[in-house]
Scaffold this active site. Sequence first.
Site, PDB file in Angstrom:
ATOM      1  N   ASN A 152      -6.918   1.448   4.841  1.00 46.35           N
ATOM      2  CA  ASN A 152      -7.748   0.050   4.504  1.00 46.35           C
ATOM      3  C   ASN A 152      -7.992  -0.553   5.734  1.00 46.35           C
ATOM      4  O   ASN A 152      -7.474  -0.245   6.819  1.00 46.35           O
ATOM      5  CB  ASN A 152      -6.898  -0.630   3.487  1.00 46.35           C
ATOM      6  CG  ASN A 152      -5.621  -1.471   4.119  1.00 46.35           C
ATOM      7  OD1 ASN A 152      -6.067  -2.051   5.335  1.00 46.35           O
ATOM      8  ND2 ASN A 152      -4.730  -1.570   3.531  1.00 46.35           N
ATOM      9  N   ASN A 185       2.386  -1.595  -5.870  1.00 46.64           N
ATOM     10  CA  ASN A 185       1.699  -0.383  -6.269  1.00 46.64           C
ATOM     11  C   ASN A 185       2.661   0.707  -6.951  1.00 46.64           C
ATOM     12  O   ASN A 185       2.438   1.700  -6.947  1.00 46.64           O
ATOM     13  CB  ASN A 185       1.046  -0.090  -5.133  1.00 46.64           C
ATOM     14  CG  ASN A 185       0.157  -0.910  -4.408  1.00 46.64           C
ATOM     15  OD1 ASN A 185       0.351  -1.182  -3.198  1.00 46.64           O
ATOM     16  ND2 ASN A 185      -0.856  -1.205  -5.086  1.00 46.64           N
ATOM     17  N   ARG A 234       0.112   7.873   0.761  1.00 52.13           N
ATOM     18  CA  ARG A 234       1.024   7.304  -0.248  1.00 52.13           C
ATOM     19  C   ARG A 234       1.396   7.965  -1.520  1.00 52.13           C
ATOM     20  O   ARG A 234       2.254   7.425  -2.132  1.00 52.13           O
ATOM     21  CB  ARG A 234       0.271   5.930  -0.687  1.00 52.13           C
ATOM     22  CG  ARG A 234       0.067   4.810   0.524  1.00 52.13           C
ATOM     23  CD  ARG A 234      -0.142   3.475   0.163  1.00 52.13           C
ATOM     24  NE  ARG A 234       1.041   2.820  -0.774  1.00 52.13           N
ATOM     25  CZ  ARG A 234       1.058   1.626  -1.107  1.00 52.13           C
ATOM     26  NH1 ARG A 234       0.142   0.947  -1.143  1.00 52.13           N
ATOM     27  NH2 ARG A 234       2.278   1.292  -1.765  1.00 52.13           N
ATOM     28  N   ARG A 252      -9.628   1.696  -5.224  1.00 52.55           N
ATOM     29  CA  ARG A 252      -8.608   2.630  -5.120  1.00 52.55           C
ATOM     30  C   ARG A 252      -8.265   3.279  -6.548  1.00 52.55           C
ATOM     31  O   ARG A 252      -8.154   4.468  -7.038  1.00 52.55           O
ATOM     32  CB  ARG A 252      -7.189   1.842  -4.993  1.00 52.55           C
ATOM     33  CG  ARG A 252      -7.144   1.155  -3.529  1.00 52.55           C
ATOM     34  CD  ARG A 252      -6.891   2.499  -2.536  1.00 52.55           C
ATOM     35  NE  ARG A 252      -6.764   2.166  -1.247  1.00 52.55           N
ATOM     36  CZ  ARG A 252      -5.824   1.709  -0.560  1.00 52.55           C
ATOM     37  NH1 ARG A 252      -4.627   1.725  -1.413  1.00 52.55           N
ATOM     38  NH2 ARG A 252      -5.622   1.532   0.764  1.00 52.55           N
ATOM     39  N   HIS A 260      -7.733  -4.134  -3.345  1.00 51.55           N
ATOM     40  CA  HIS A 260      -6.931  -4.144  -4.741  1.00 51.55           C
ATOM     41  C   HIS A 260      -7.228  -5.223  -5.454  1.00 51.55           C
ATOM     42  O   HIS A 260      -7.473  -6.375  -4.650  1.00 51.55           O
ATOM     43  CB  HIS A 260      -5.389  -3.992  -4.247  1.00 51.55           C
ATOM     44  CG  HIS A 260      -4.887  -2.749  -4.154  1.00 51.55           C
ATOM     45  ND1 HIS A 260      -3.615  -2.701  -3.303  1.00 51.55           N
ATOM     46  CD2 HIS A 260      -4.843  -1.324  -4.831  1.00 51.55           C
ATOM     47  CE1 HIS A 260      -3.535  -1.233  -3.166  1.00 51.55           C
ATOM     48  NE2 HIS A 260      -3.952  -0.710  -4.041  1.00 51.55           N
ATOM     49  N   CYS A 287       1.778  -8.169  -3.121  1.00 52.04           N
ATOM     50  CA  CYS A 287       2.003  -6.792  -2.863  1.00 52.04           C
ATOM     51  C   CYS A 287       3.406  -6.354  -2.722  1.00 52.04           C
ATOM     52  O   CYS A 287       3.860  -5.274  -2.880  1.00 52.04           O
ATOM     53  CB  CYS A 287       1.214  -6.279  -1.568  1.00 52.04           C
ATOM     54  SG  CYS A 287      -0.498  -6.737  -1.568  1.00 52.04           S
TER      55      CYS A 287
HETATM   56  N1  LIG Z   1      -0.976  -4.395  -4.137  1.00 52.78           N
HETATM   57  C1  LIG Z   1      -1.442  -4.549  -2.773  1.00 52.78           C
HETATM   58  N2  LIG Z   1      -2.452  -5.024  -2.517  1.00 52.78           N
HETATM   59  N3  LIG Z   1      -0.796  -3.577  -1.842  1.00 52.78           N
HETATM   60  C2  LIG Z   1      -0.990  -3.543  -0.540  1.00 52.78           C
HETATM   61  C3  LIG Z   1      -0.914  -2.295  -0.066  1.00 52.78           C
HETATM   62  C4  LIG Z   1      -1.032  -1.936   1.427  1.00 52.78           C
HETATM   63  C5  LIG Z   1      -1.223  -0.544   1.675  1.00 52.78           C
HETATM   64  N4  LIG Z   1      -1.101  -0.538   3.129  1.00 52.78           N
HETATM   65  C6  LIG Z   1      -2.165   0.300   1.304  1.00 52.78           C
HETATM   66  O1  LIG Z   1      -3.161   0.261   1.842  1.00 52.78           O
HETATM   67  O2  LIG Z   1      -2.016   0.976   0.140  1.00 52.78           O
END
Ligand SMILES: NC(=[NH2+])NCCC[C@H](N)C(=O)O
Lengths: 414, 266
Positions: free
Chosen positions: B19, B69, B88, B135, B164, B260
Site C-alpha cells: 500500500n 483483516n 498476506r 482490496r 480499506h 486495524c
Molecule cells: N484494516 C486495515 N486497514 N489494516 C491495515 C493493513 C495494513 C497492511 N500493511 C496491508 O497493507 O494490508
Amino acid sequence: MTTAQETIVLRGHIIDSLILAKILDLILMMGGSFDIDQVEIGRTREDQSHARIIVRAPTLATLNHILRAIQPHGAVVEREYDCVVQPAPADGVFPDEFYSTTHLPTEVRLNDTWVDVQRVEMDLGIAVDLQHMTARTVPMADVRKGDLIVTGQAGVRVIPMQRPRERDVFAFMESTVSPERPHSHVIADVARRMRLLRDERRAGSGQAKVLLAGGPAIIHAGGRDALTWLIEEGFIHVLFCGNALAAHDMEADLYGTSLGYALTVGHAVPHGHAHHLRTINRIRAIGSIRNAVESGTIKRGIMAACIRAGVHVVMAGTIRDDGPLPGVITDSMQAQAAMREAIPGVGLALLVASTLHAVATGNLLPAAVPTVCVDINASVPTKLADRGSFQAVGLVMDAASFLNELARQLGRSM
Amino acid sequence: MSRLLVCPPDYFDIEYEINPWMRRSNTVDHVSAVRQWHGLMHVLEREVGAVLERMRPVPGLPDLVFTANAGVVVGRRAVVSRFRYPERQREEAYFEDWFRSAGYDVVTLEPEFFFEGAGDLLGFSDCWFGGYRQRSDIRVFPLLSDVFTREIIPLELVDGRFYHLDTCFCPLSGGELLYFPAAFDMDGQEVITERMPEGSRLVVPESEALRFACNAVCVGKHVVLPAGCPETERQLQSRGYRTHSLPLDEFMKSGGSAKCLTLALD
Ligand SMILES: NC(=[NH2+])NCCC[C@H](N)C(=O)O
C-alpha cells in the site's frame, strides 16, 4: 453490421448502491450500448437484486475494453454454453425441441465460438455442421434424417436490428400504414435506394438486388407501363408473381385487354374474357415465355422486359389458376424453395398489390432487408407486420399510382 | 461487554510494500512499536472496558498484528479473509485456526474472491457497507449478504491511500458516521448522504484523514483514535463521545492504526 456483444450478470444490492447505474454509465461512456434483458429488484432491503444485461460495442476491442472496466464493479460475463443439437429423426421432421428461427441475424455457439447462421429466415430450423463449424437455416421439408438440428434456446443468440445508417423512412422500421402519410416522401426514399442499388450493381456487385413481388392488380390498375420501364432501366432484378400477373401482362400485349377489359378505355370487350385463356393457351403452345418473347410473339410488357433484362422470375401457382402458363411452379413447397434461392443478395423488396405474395415473400426475407408493402387495402401491411415482418414500411395506395410515381422519380418522362 | 481480537507486534515490520504508506526504507522502531501497541491495549482494557483475545504472533508474518483483516465475525459465525496480495495470504491459515480453536463456525469463500475482513466490511445493525476496488472484490458482498441476510451496500474506494474501508469510514455506536468523503467516488458519496441523515455525518478534514482519524475503535461512548486529529476529536466530543488519542505512528508506516489492530468479536 453484427456488433460484438456479451451478456453480463450482476447481483447484490446494486440498485441503492448505484452500482447498476454506474455500470450502465460506464458502458455508454465507453462507446457501447446495452439492453437490460432482465432485472429483478429485491423486495426488501435485505433482498438482493439481479440484472442480466447485454452489452454491445461496435468492435470486439471496444467490447473487451468495456468488459474490463465493468468487471471490477461486479459485472460477470455470463457463462456461455454451446448450443445443443439433436439429429433429425426422419426426412422432413425436426427433433421435437427444435429451435425455431426469427428473421433477425442469429448466432449459435459451437465449440466455444459464436458462428453466424447463414441465410436467416423466420420459422425455420438451424442445421449445424460441426466439422466445418458452420450453421444455416433449414426449412422443415428439406431436413434429412440425421442432420444435426439446434434444440432449445441455449447457445443461440439473436442480434436485434441496428438502425440503418441512412436516415430515411426505413430507419424508423415502424410499419406505419396511414393513408394520410405523405407518400411522395416514402417513394422518394425508395427511389433513392433503388438508384444506389443500381449503381452498385453496375459497379459489379452481384448483391444489391431489388425484388418486386406483385399481383395482377398492377395490370388492371394501369401500372404495367411503369413497371415495364423500371425493369428495362435495370431497377428490378428479381420478380415474384403468380400465373395471373404474367397472363394479364401478355394478354395486354396480344389483345390490349386484361381479363377481357380493354385497358385503354376500361370497359368489357365482347368475349373479352376468352382473351385471358387464349393467351395462356398460346404460350403453352409455344412452350415457354422465353420462347414467346424471343420469337417475337410477345413484344412488350413486363414479361418481355424481364426476359430481355435477365430478371430472375419466379412464378408460383395457386389452386385458382387457369392453365397455368409454362414456368409456373404448382408445387407450393417447390415454389417456396425457388423463391428462397432468389433471396440472397436482395437489398430492397417491394411487395405490391398482392396479399399472398407479400406474406410469402415477407416470410423469406431477413429483417435486415428494407421492405415496402404497397396495397390499396391497409390490412395487407398490417397482416404482414403481424406475421413478423416488422421491418416492412406500409404504403396504403394503389399499385399504379405507386409505380408511376416511382418511375417518375427515377426519371421516366410521361 | 465488547471482545476484541488482537495480536502482539513481536514480528511487526515493513518487509514488503503493498500500500502507498509502506516503504521498506522506512524502518520500524521495534521498541517504540511495542510500546505503542501496549499503550493501545491498556486503553482498550482499562478505560474502554473491552475484553482482549490475544493471538500468538508468527515469525515472518509482519502484518498479522492487523487482526481487523482476519475476517468478519457475526454471532458464532466467522468468515475468513482471502487476501489480495500473496504476501498476506499466508496469514489466512493462522486466522482460520484461531477462529476454529475459539469455537466459531468458520465460513470460507471461493479462493478467487478477495475479501479482507472487517477492514472492508463495516456497518450499523441493519445496513452494512463494503469497500471494494482496492482490496476486496465486490462479488463477495452478495455472498456475505446471503450468509448474514443483511443488506450490504458496496462503496468504491477510489484513493489508493484509503485502500480499506476502515481507513476512511467509521460507523459509531450512536448511529453517526465518521468519514472522509473524497475517498469515495461520486456515486458512493451520494449513497452515503442518501443513507445517513443530515447531522449524522461527521466529515473528517483531509489532514486528519491522512493521519487515519477514521481508523478509530468505537466501543459504547468511547472512541480510540490516533493522535493528531483535534478537529475529529472535537466533533466526536460534541456528540457526547469520549475520545482517547494515542501515538500509533509506527503502525502508520504500514498503513494501519487503532482500528486495524483489533477485530470486533461479538
Ligand atoms: N484494516 C486495515 N486497514 N489494516 C491495515 C493493513 C495494513 C497492511 N500493511 C496491508 O497493507 O494490508
